[in-house]
Design a protein around this motif. Sequence first.
Motif, PDB file in Angstrom:
ATOM      1  N   VAL A 116      -8.924  65.214 -75.407  1.00 33.31           N
ATOM      2  CA  VAL A 116      -8.783  65.976 -74.164  1.00 33.31           C
ATOM      3  C   VAL A 116      -7.305  65.961 -73.783  1.00 33.31           C
ATOM      4  CG1 VAL A 116      -9.491  66.168 -71.754  1.00 33.31           C
ATOM      5  CG2 VAL A 116     -11.092  65.274 -73.456  1.00 33.31           C
ATOM      6  N   SER A 153      -5.275  66.147 -69.123  1.00 32.46           N
ATOM      7  CA  SER A 153      -6.405  66.028 -68.208  1.00 32.46           C
ATOM      8  C   SER A 153      -5.915  65.703 -66.807  1.00 32.46           C
ATOM      9  CB  SER A 153      -7.340  64.943 -68.723  1.00 32.46           C
ATOM     10  OG  SER A 153      -8.474  64.846 -67.896  1.00 32.46           O
ATOM     11  N   LYS A 154      -6.823  65.294 -65.958  1.00 28.77           N
ATOM     12  CA  LYS A 154      -6.475  64.953 -64.578  1.00 28.77           C
ATOM     13  C   LYS A 154      -5.394  63.880 -64.579  1.00 28.77           C
ATOM     14  CE  LYS A 154      -8.836  64.104 -60.193  1.00 28.77           C
ATOM     15  NZ  LYS A 154     -10.139  63.826 -59.559  1.00 28.77           N
ATOM     16  N   GLU A 156     -12.025  70.770 -68.824  1.00 27.10           N
ATOM     17  CA  GLU A 156     -11.563  70.108 -70.049  1.00 27.10           C
ATOM     18  C   GLU A 156     -12.277  70.674 -71.273  1.00 27.10           C
ATOM     19  OE1 GLU A 156     -10.658  65.701 -68.043  1.00 27.10           O
ATOM     20  OE2 GLU A 156     -12.548  66.099 -69.078  1.00 27.10           O
ATOM     21  N   ASP A 208      -3.709  62.412 -71.628  1.00 25.55           N
ATOM     22  CA  ASP A 208      -4.557  62.752 -72.776  1.00 25.55           C
ATOM     23  C   ASP A 208      -5.524  61.597 -73.017  1.00 25.55           C
ATOM     24  OD1 ASP A 208      -2.954  64.955 -72.967  1.00 25.55           O
ATOM     25  OD2 ASP A 208      -2.038  64.412 -74.880  1.00 25.55           O
ATOM     26  N   LEU A 267     -17.125  65.261 -70.552  1.00 26.18           N
ATOM     27  CA  LEU A 267     -15.980  66.079 -70.155  1.00 26.18           C
ATOM     28  C   LEU A 267     -16.228  66.788 -68.829  1.00 26.18           C
ATOM     29  CD1 LEU A 267     -15.195  65.533 -73.108  1.00 26.18           C
ATOM     30  CD2 LEU A 267     -14.410  67.906 -73.249  1.00 26.18           C
ATOM     31  N   ARG A 268     -15.147  67.084 -68.127  1.00 27.93           N
ATOM     32  CA  ARG A 268     -15.189  68.020 -67.008  1.00 27.93           C
ATOM     33  C   ARG A 268     -15.299  69.414 -67.623  1.00 27.93           C
ATOM     34  NH1 ARG A 268     -11.096  64.261 -66.055  1.00 27.93           N
ATOM     35  NH2 ARG A 268     -11.353  63.004 -64.159  1.00 27.93           N
TER      36      ARG A 268
END
Length: 321
Positions: free
Chosen positions: A156, A159-160, A138, A164, A134-135
Amino acid sequence: MARSPFLNQIREYMRMRGYSMRTEKTYLYWIKNFIRYHNRQHPNVLSSEHVVAFLSYLANRRDVAINTQKTALNALAFLYNQFLKQPLGDLGFTHAQKERRLPSVLSQQEVQLILANLDFRNRVIFSILYGSGLRVSECLRLRIQDIDLQNLSLTVRDSKGGKDRKTLLSPSLINPINELIAKATALQETDNAIGIGPSLPHMLGKKYPSAYRQIGWMHLFPSSTICKHPVTGVLCRHHLHDSVARKALKIAVKKANLINKRINCHTFRHSFATELLQSGRDIRTVQELLGHSDVSTTQIYTHVLGQHFAGTKSPLDQLSF
C-alpha cells in the motif's frame, strides 16, 4: 475565489512538497471557508483568535462532527505554521469530547451474502478490503507493481500519513487478480497506442516520460474514462472512483437484506481486524497490517469482541454445571 493568486500559491506549495490530491482539496476547502467567514480578509492580518472563532462557529453554528472540526484545524495549522511561517502557538482550544462509538462489523456469513450480490470487479474490490484490511481508497489506488502473487502480499503506497506498508493477500484472489491484470494490460496497450497511459504520481511522468508504457504503473482497477491529470494536465486514465464501489455496496447490502447494521466500505476493514483478533492474532501484528501509528487505535477492536484482550474468556466458562 477558487482561482485567487493566494490559493494558487498554497496549491503550488503543497504540490512541491508531495501532499496528496485529497489533502490538497481538503485543506484548500477549509482555508477558503476560513477567509470567507472573516469577510475575505487576508490570513496575514488575522490571528489565532480568529482561528478559534472560526472553529467555535463550526462547532456551535454549523454543528459539524468532531473529526470535521479537527480537519479544519489541521488545515489552518498548515496555513499558518508552514505556509505563512506565522506559528499559531497554543490556541487554548479544546475539542468537544466525542463519545466512543464501536465500529460495526460483519460476520463471515454476512460478508459472503454481500459478495454474492456483487459483480466480478466489485466482488474483488470488497474481497481485498475484507481479506487484506485496506481502506477503499488504498484498494482502488493499487497498481500492478504493488501486487506480489508469489509471496501473497500487497504493498500500500502513500497511505494515511504518507506511509507505505505491506499486508497479506488471500490465495483465493490469485485467479481473479490475474484476470484483472490481463484486462488492465489489454486496456493499457490500447491507450498506449494513442499516447495515453495511467495517471502517474506527482511529477514522475516528467522525470520518466515513458513510464506510462510500463505495465507496473497500470491501475488494477482503472477508470472507464480518460481525464486530465490534475497537476500536469496530461490526458491519462485514472483509477476507479470510490463512489463506484460505494454505490455497488449499497445495492448489494439491500439485496442481501442486511438492514440492521450500518455497513459501508470501511466496515470490511473493521471486520478484517476483528476476525484476526478473534482467531488469536497478536494485536501488534494487526496494528502493522492496518497501518495504525498507535496501538490504541487498534485496541478498539478488542472492545468490539466484548473482550479487553483478544482470546480472553469469561471466568464463568471455567465452571462445570
